[in-house]
Design a protein around this motif. Structure first.
Motif, mmCIF file in Angstrom:
data_model
loop_
_atom_site.group_PDB
_atom_site.id
_atom_site.type_symbol
_atom_site.label_atom_id
_atom_site.label_comp_id
_atom_site.label_asym_id
_atom_site.label_seq_id
_atom_site.Cartn_x
_atom_site.Cartn_y
_atom_site.Cartn_z
ATOM 1 N N ASP A 94 -5.963 -7.340 -6.208
ATOM 2 C CA ASP A 94 -6.305 -8.136 -4.969
ATOM 3 C C ASP A 94 -5.690 -7.295 -3.452
ATOM 4 O OD1 ASP A 94 -6.443 -10.350 -2.980
ATOM 5 O OD2 ASP A 94 -4.621 -10.957 -3.213
ATOM 6 N N PHE A 95 -6.756 -7.194 -2.526
ATOM 7 C CA PHE A 95 -6.749 -5.739 -1.951
ATOM 8 C C PHE A 95 -6.579 -6.228 -0.615
ATOM 9 C CE2 PHE A 95 -10.699 -4.590 -4.510
ATOM 10 C CZ PHE A 95 -10.073 -3.855 -5.585
ATOM 11 N N SER A 96 -5.522 -5.235 0.213
ATOM 12 C CA SER A 96 -5.455 -6.215 1.674
ATOM 13 C C SER A 96 -6.888 -6.848 2.699
ATOM 14 C CB SER A 96 -4.426 -5.035 1.746
ATOM 15 O OG SER A 96 -3.920 -5.152 3.331
ATOM 16 N N GLY A 97 -6.865 -7.888 3.469
ATOM 17 C CA GLY A 97 -7.829 -7.619 3.909
ATOM 18 C C GLY A 97 -7.273 -7.902 5.345
ATOM 19 N N ASN A 98 -8.386 -9.738 5.931
ATOM 20 C CA ASN A 98 -7.056 -9.752 7.097
ATOM 21 C C ASN A 98 -6.152 -10.394 7.178
ATOM 22 O OD1 ASN A 98 -8.005 -12.513 6.079
ATOM 23 N ND2 ASN A 98 -10.627 -12.846 6.949
ATOM 24 N N ARG A 156 -1.616 -7.631 -5.046
ATOM 25 C CA ARG A 156 -0.149 -7.826 -5.953
ATOM 26 C C ARG A 156 -1.790 -7.616 -6.248
ATOM 27 N NH1 ARG A 156 -1.920 -11.158 -2.275
ATOM 28 N NH2 ARG A 156 0.392 -11.007 -0.941
ATOM 29 N N ALA A 157 -1.370 -8.549 -8.283
ATOM 30 C CA ALA A 157 -2.078 -9.310 -9.241
ATOM 31 C C ALA A 157 -3.436 -10.556 -8.718
ATOM 32 C CB ALA A 157 -1.876 -8.429 -10.382
ATOM 33 N N LEU A 158 -4.613 -10.679 -9.112
ATOM 34 C CA LEU A 158 -4.232 -12.484 -9.947
ATOM 35 C C LEU A 158 -5.210 -12.251 -10.775
ATOM 36 C CD1 LEU A 158 -7.104 -12.749 -6.520
ATOM 37 C CD2 LEU A 158 -4.741 -12.568 -6.661
#
Length: 215
Positions: A94-98, A156-158
């Motif tokens: 889960d990449f960092s976004g907004n 995190r991991a999804l």
């Protein structure tokens, strides 16, 4: 003696009683009843699914909150950014976004989720139903799911636990070619043109030499 439990087809994850009634009213129920008779949609990830997944860089992840309000989030990354962990589980970093965390909040109260996987180049799509879980603080799992040499920051991991999946027909899917593929094709064409121009120049030189020699 208790009655044996009825085995419902996996396609019931999508074909609820209301959906079946709509199909019946509009003339498609018989066709989908045949799908149900074969057990419904596929439930385990097959080699062709794995191959498809390795070639896409675009997905849409749908969740809903406890009140049923839906939310669809675009997920992207290098081809193969969604990994197959076992026959019923997909994983991705889960990449960092907004930092709105709508998906995170939805999953905390309703794990039901849906993945829409797109391959615009070959006009293919796959629908995946399941449940989504968030894994916090597992650096080893995140590292396992993180695409190599990708600059995004993972939070995190999804884990997507597959209930069923199905392939959609290509009708109405626009064909869109990746910029990298277009650039490679143009580069190949330019190289071919340059080679042909050199060949034309060489042949003209031979013709000119022949004329000068009176051949």
């Amino acid at each position: 003696m208790s009655e044996p439990l009825a085995i419902t087809p996996s396609s019931d994850v999508a074909f609820t009683a209301a959906v079946k009634a709509a199909q019946q009213a509009r003339g498609s129920r018989q066709a989908y009843a045949r799908v149900e008779a074969r057990g419904g949609f596929r439930t385990e990830l097959t080699p062709d699914f794995v191959q498809f997944l390795g070639g896409i860089d675009t997905a849409f992840l749908a969740t809903a909150n406890a009140a049923g309000q839906p939310y669809v989030q675009h997920r992207g990354g290098p081809k193969g950014f969604i990994r197959v962990l076992d026959a019923r589980t997909l994983g991705m970093a889960d990449f960092s976004g907004n930092r709105q965390y709508i998906t995170v909040g939805n999953v905390s109260e309703n794990p039901k989720a849906f993945l829409f996987l797109m391959d615009y180049t070959h006009r293919r799509r796959i629908k995946v139903w399941g449940e989504l879980s968030m894994v916090e603080g597992d650096a080893d799992l995140v590292a396992r799911l993180m695409p190599e040499d990708y600059g995004a920051i993972p939070e995190r991991a999804l884990l997507f636990h597959v209930t069923a999946w199905d392939i959609n027909c290509p009708q109405h899917i626009p064909q869109k070619i990746d910029a990298a593929l277009v650039a490679a094709a143009l580069q190949e064409r330019e190289a071919r043109i340059a080679a042909l121009e050199m060949e034309v120049t060489r042949l003209r030189g031979l013709v000119g030499a022949g004329d000068a020699a009176g051949v």
